[in-house]
Write a protein that holds these residues in place. Structure first.
Motif, PDB file in Angstrom:
ATOM      1  N   UNK A 250       0.844  -1.188   0.000  1.00 51.82           N
ATOM      2  CA  UNK A 250       0.000   0.000   0.000  1.00 51.82           C
ATOM      3  C   UNK A 250       0.883   1.244   0.000  1.00 51.82           C
ATOM      4  N   UNK A 251       0.686   2.086  -1.010  1.00 50.31           N
ATOM      5  CA  UNK A 251       1.407   3.363  -1.086  1.00 50.31           C
ATOM      6  C   UNK A 251       0.391   4.486  -0.961  1.00 50.31           C
ATOM      7  N   UNK A 252       0.543   5.296   0.077  1.00 52.94           N
ATOM      8  CA  UNK A 252      -0.349   6.423   0.330  1.00 52.94           C
ATOM      9  C   UNK A 252       0.165   7.621  -0.464  1.00 52.94           C
ATOM     10  N   UNK A 253      -0.578   8.006  -1.492  1.00 49.59           N
ATOM     11  CA  UNK A 253      -0.154   9.120  -2.344  1.00 49.59           C
ATOM     12  C   UNK A 253      -0.196  10.458  -1.612  1.00 49.59           C
ATOM     13  N   UNK A 254      -1.136  10.638  -0.701  1.00 53.35           N
ATOM     14  CA  UNK A 254      -1.245  11.904   0.037  1.00 53.35           C
ATOM     15  C   UNK A 254      -0.023  12.115   0.926  1.00 53.35           C
ATOM     16  N   UNK A 255       0.466  11.043   1.527  1.00 51.31           N
ATOM     17  CA  UNK A 255       1.633  11.129   2.400  1.00 51.31           C
ATOM     18  C   UNK A 255       2.930  10.858   1.650  1.00 51.31           C
ATOM     19  N   UNK A 256       2.818  10.404   0.405  1.00 52.13           N
ATOM     20  CA  UNK A 256       3.980  10.038  -0.401  1.00 52.13           C
ATOM     21  C   UNK A 256       4.860   9.029   0.341  1.00 52.13           C
ATOM     22  N   UNK A 257       4.198   7.974   0.864  1.00 48.49           N
ATOM     23  CA  UNK A 257       4.919   6.995   1.672  1.00 48.49           C
ATOM     24  C   UNK A 257       4.230   5.634   1.601  1.00 48.49           C
ATOM     25  N   UNK A 258       5.034   4.587   1.792  1.00 47.61           N
ATOM     26  CA  UNK A 258       4.465   3.250   1.929  1.00 47.61           C
ATOM     27  C   UNK A 258       3.766   3.181   3.271  1.00 47.61           C
TER      28      UNK A 258
END
Length: 190
Positions: A68-76
């Motif tokens: 899962x990569x969270x685009x809003x946080x720019x982090x896995x």
């Protein structure tokens, strides 16, 4: 079976495997992350074994594990998967989901589950998606219920936990014919 990449404006789900799981090492070591799971992932060896099992399921066509990569946080953020895939009966489970504390309560999980449900019902054309949740895990039970899943029953003392406690498991389900309404009412605006 080629693993799909599932993506929207908020999240990107890609195949989790032995080449990329180390992105999740720090999250896997967060305290109590898998408090209600019979899995152990908090050491490098445990996490590797956990991912190896997911990879084995993928090659046996009984699972599709996602990073899962969270685009809003720019982090896995963690991982999730389709599991116990029954191609003949067109039933699969969504679960094995864990995301770091910083990502919990942000709406990320709802975006993940929307993509997974959409893929299961609209691409794979499955008849049912199931979720299994520890009876004590009220947070996860509430999240699954907010997705529109129906509690179908409780398997009493069916899973041995790492601390030797025998948990009871709540079984939730969504049927294909329920998906159009859930898609509109639960996921309106996605």
């Amino acid at each position: 079976m080629k693993a799909p990449t599932l993506e929207n404006d908020r999240v990107k789900l890609t195949l989790l495997d032995l080449s990329n799981y180390k992105h999740l090492m720090a999250i896997a070591q967060e305290p109590n992350l898998l408090q209600y799971s019979p899995s152990k992932i908090d050491t490098p060896d445990d996490l590797k074994a956990y991912v190896q099992q997911a990879v084995d399921d993928y090659y046996h066509k009984t699972g599709i594990p996602f990073m899962v990569f969270d685009k809003a946080a720019n982090a896995y953020a963690g991982c999730t998967r389709f599991g116990l895939i029954n191609w003949q009966n067109k039933v699969l489970h969504i679960g094995w989901t864990w995301i770091g504390n910083a990502f919990q309560g942000t709406g990320l999980n709802k975006h993940m589950k929307f993509l997974m449900l959409q893929y299961a019902f609209e691409v794979l054309d499955f008849d049912k998606v199931e979720f299994r949740v520890d009876e004590r895990n009220t947070r996860s039970r509430t999240a699954v219920e907010k997705l529109g899943a129906t509690l179908e029953g409780i398997l009493r003392k069916d899973t041995l936990m790492l601390d030797s406690f025998k948990r009871s498991t709540c079984c939730y389900g969504i049927l294909k014919e329920e998906w159009p309404g859930i898609k509109v009412w639960v996921f309106n605006g996605f």
